[in-house]
Each structure stands twice: as structure tokens, then as C-alpha cells.
Design an enzyme around this catalytic site. Structure first.
Site, short mmCIF file in Angstrom:
data_model
loop_
_atom_site.label_atom_id
_atom_site.label_comp_id
_atom_site.label_asym_id
_atom_site.label_seq_id
_atom_site.Cartn_x
_atom_site.Cartn_y
_atom_site.Cartn_z
N GLY A 47 22.50 3.85 70.65
CA GLY A 47 23.83 3.50 71.12
C GLY A 47 24.89 3.72 70.08
N TRP B 247 29.11 2.51 68.77
CA TRP B 247 30.46 2.41 69.32
C TRP B 247 30.78 3.64 70.17
CZ3 TRP B 247 33.71 -1.28 70.26
CH2 TRP B 247 35.08 -1.02 70.47
N THR B 248 31.29 3.43 71.36
CA THR B 248 31.66 4.44 72.37
C THR B 248 30.45 5.10 73.02
OG1 THR B 248 31.86 6.46 70.98
CG2 THR B 248 33.79 4.96 71.08
N ASP C 123 21.92 -1.10 70.15
CA ASP C 123 23.32 -1.26 69.72
C ASP C 123 24.24 -0.95 70.90
OD1 ASP C 123 25.59 -1.56 68.28
OD2 ASP C 123 25.24 0.05 66.86
N GLU D 184 27.48 -1.74 72.63
CA GLU D 184 28.76 -2.35 72.29
C GLU D 184 29.77 -2.17 73.44
OE1 GLU D 184 30.16 -1.28 68.33
OE2 GLU D 184 28.11 -0.83 67.70
N TYR D 185 29.77 -3.08 74.41
CA TYR D 185 29.05 -4.34 74.56
C TYR D 185 28.80 -4.54 76.04
CZ TYR D 185 30.72 -5.19 69.82
OH TYR D 185 30.99 -5.07 68.50
N MET E 37 27.00 -7.90 63.27
CA MET E 37 27.91 -6.90 62.69
C MET E 37 29.16 -7.60 62.15
SD MET E 37 27.44 -3.64 65.24
CE MET E 37 27.65 -4.53 66.79
N THR E 38 28.97 -8.29 61.04
CA THR E 38 30.06 -9.08 60.45
C THR E 38 30.91 -8.20 59.53
OG1 THR E 38 28.43 -9.89 58.84
CG2 THR E 38 28.96 -11.33 60.69
N TYR E 39 31.42 -7.16 60.14
CA TYR E 39 32.40 -6.26 59.52
C TYR E 39 33.28 -5.74 60.66
CZ TYR E 39 28.27 -3.43 60.68
OH TYR E 39 27.16 -2.91 61.30
N TRP F 38 26.35 -1.17 57.03
CA TRP F 38 26.74 0.13 57.57
C TRP F 38 27.59 0.82 56.50
CZ3 TRP F 38 25.47 3.02 61.71
CH2 TRP F 38 26.22 4.20 61.88
#
Length: 345
Positions: A66, A68-69, A105, A107-108, A182-184, A323
Site C-alpha cells: 500500500g 500513501w495514495t 499500509d 491509508e486509510y 506512523m508518528t511522523y 521511514w
């Protein structure tokens, strides 16, 4: 034992000798993509990692699916039939590249923020999918005499955590070995306020509550065991530019830009070394920042990596992930966290 885990992008520029693999316990290899009920992408470099595993069999690798996007999850997990077929195809792909497990992964679920398909039933379907995939992984593990991992990457903010589970029950966690928080990117492209994006603790500012600690506490309050939680760190900065003349305290000050520009640590390191007078440490947030009057950058450095590793140890968490590995080829950030974990082993 606390684990140090890296995401590693198959498409980035790196050679195997540039990575601090001897300091790592697990690599989440990014990303496989979804095409219908199949996984696609011909991985170019995973064989280099697999060669290391011959002499370091304790190193684990998971295929991360997966990102982002990345679309496809919503359709692939809609029915019992699609979930079973999709899970089987994931395991075939995992075996093909000799992975030790799977990292999901999405999102979301239920959110189309990243421009992907989303439905109100996504979280319910996700729970059923994770249960089915866990079942098939266990069957494959029995056949292969291996313990295959199943992990899930989730956002840091409460809204992103809640969207992963129907009715806020977080039942999917029982089928996972651990959860990658994902604490960024906790602040960035949607705000003009100069902000920490990968801070360990909350800080005094209008938008300063969200932190790695808040995410951990939120999950603990939901009954998620501490030993199933992995916090995240960033090998890149979020940058804001354009501040009023004479700005002395940039944190939470409106900038002309959004925090949508990033710099990897390979680029940051020479800047930080050349201008130490512009490097600051926020003791409240346990996070560094760079400010030269025009540019504010939030990032992780050796000190914040060590602080996060110490937090993991002190609170009995599973580990620390980041990451992405190729964004710091200096070894500075990995070394700082690894030293903390080594001291406890």
C-alpha cells in the site's frame, strides 16, 4: 527484546553496503501495490537483503503493501471470497520473495484523503480481512515451518486510529504481531504554523498536543498491549519558509509557506553541521529544529532518536521504526537508536 525496524523503498537509490542492516531487527520493504486481487511490482533489490539474511537469519523482512495514495484495498476486501483470494495471492507474493511476513499500509479505511476509494464499511471489511490473512499466514507457516508476521501501519492522530476499526473496538489488533504507529507527518502540508512533525512529547502551542506519546497512550487506553506498539521516526524534515522579520521563537509562528517541502537527512546533515548556531533542541517536545530566520525545519536527529528508543525501553513497547532507510546513509540516526537498544540486551 526491543526491535529497531526500517522501512526500505525498493525504488530509491541505495546499495546494500550503504545501509546499517547489522543494526536492524526487521525491514519493512516498500511497497507492493494492489491490482485487483493481486499484488504487483517486480522488486529489484530484495535479493540483496536476502543475501544478508543467509548469515543473519535473525533479521526479519516484511513486504509492505500500500502506502500513501495507494488504492485497491477497499475493493479487494469487500467479500469473504475476495478476502480469501486476496490473502492467498499475498502469501504467494510473500513466498516468492522470501519475506518473513506482511505489513499492511492502508491509508486509510473509510477515508479518501489520499485520493483513494473509501466506503463506510471499510473498517468492518478490514477486520474480516486481517482475520482471514492471519489464518492463511498461520497455515502457510505450519507448511513452511516458519512464523510469519502480520503487522499494520496506522496513523498517529486519534481520527486516523479510529478509522481503522469498526465501533472503535480495535479488534483487528488481536490478529497482528504488532502495530506500526506512523508518528511522523503529524504536522506539515496542511498548516502554515511552524511545527514539530515527529515529536516524542506534546508541547505548548495551539497545535502541540499530538505526539508519539499521545498515540501510544490512546492505543493503551483501547486495550492494545504495550508490547504490540512500535513508534515511528522520520529520516526527513518538514520545512516552512517565510517568517516575519525579527522572529526569534518560530515554533507555532505562521509562515508564508505550508510545511509541504521535505529534505532528507542526507541533505540536512551538511546544513546542520555548517550552521550549528541555527540548531535548537525543544526539551518539552524532545525534538530538534533548525531555524535561520527564513527557514524552519522539523526533523529527527541522533538526540531525538535516542530519546525515542529510551521511551520504548522505559514503557515496554515493541520497538522503534522509521521511514525510510535510504534517507540517511550517514548511519547517524540508526546508530543513535541502536546504541540504546544494545545497552539493554
Amino acid at each position: 527484546m526491543n526491535e529497531l525496524m526500517a522501512y526500505l523503498d525498493d525504488g530509491k537509490e541505495w546499495t546494500i553496503d550503504q545501509l546499517e542492516i547489522d543494526k536492524l531487527d526487521c525491514i519493512n520493504y516498500a511497497f507492493a501495490k494492489i491490482d485487483g486481487l493481486n499484488l504487483t511490482r517486480e522488486l529489484k533489490k530484495i535479493h540483496l537483503v536476502n543475501q544478508i539474511k543467509v548469515t543473519r537469519p535473525e533479521l526479519k523482512t516484511c513486504i509492505s503493501i500500500g502506502g500513501w495514495t495507494a488504492d485497491g484495498f477497499s475493493d479487494a476486501v469487500q467479500t469473504d471470497e475476495t478476502r480469501a483470494s486476496f490473502s492467498g495471492n499475498i502469501i504467494r507474493y510473500m513466498r516468492r520473495y522470501e519475506f518473513d511476513g506482511v505489513d499492511l499500509d492502508w491509508e486509510y479505511p473509510g477515508m479518501d484523503t489520499a485520493g483513494i476509494k473509501a466506503t463506510p464499511d471499510d473498517a468492518t471489511h478490514f477486520l474480516a480481512f486481517v482475520k482471514e490473512l492471519r489464518h492463511q499466514l498461520d497455515e502457510a507457516g505450519a507448511q513452511d515451518a516458519r512464523d510469519y508476521r502480520l503487522t499494520v501501519a496506522v496513523g498517529a492522530a486519534p481520527a486516523l486510529l479510529e478509522t481503522m476499526s469498526p465501533n472503535g473496538a480495535f479488534d483487528y489488533v488481536q490478529y497482528c504481531d504488532y502495530i506500526n504507529l506512523m508518528t511522523y507527518d503529524m504536522r506539515g502540508s496542511w498548516t502554515h504554523l511552524a511545527s514539530h512533525h515527529s515529536n516524542l512529547l506534546g508541547y505548548t502551542a495551539p497545535n502541540g498536543t499530538l505526539s508519539a506519546q499521545e498515540s501510544v497512550n490512546y492505543m493503551l487506553a483501547k486495550g492494545v498491549p504495550a508490547e504490540k506498539l512500535v513508534i515511528g521516526s522520520a529520516f526527513y524534515s518538514r520545512n516552512w519558509t517565510g517568517f516575519p522579520a525579527g522572529t526569534a521563537a518560530p515554533l507555532a509562528t505562521p509562515a508564508e509557506s505550508l510545511g509541504d517541502h521535505t529534505s532528507n537527512y542526507n541533505e540536512l546533515a551538511p546544513l546542520l553541521s555548517a550552521h550549528p548556531e541555527n540548531v535548537y533542541w525543544d526539551e518539552e517536545a524532545k525534538a530538534p529544529y533548525y531555524f535561520d530566520g527564513h527557514r524552519f525545519s522539523s526533523y529527527d536527529d541522533a538526540r531525538s532518536m535516542a530519546a525515542k528508543a529510551q521511551y520504548v525501553v522505559a514503557h515496554g513497547l515493541r520497538g522503534l521504526m522509521f521511514w525510510e532507510s535510504s534517507l540517511d546513509l550517514t548511519g547517524t540516526l540508526v546508530d543513535a537508536a541502536a546504541a540504546v537498544f544494545a545497552a539493554t540486551r
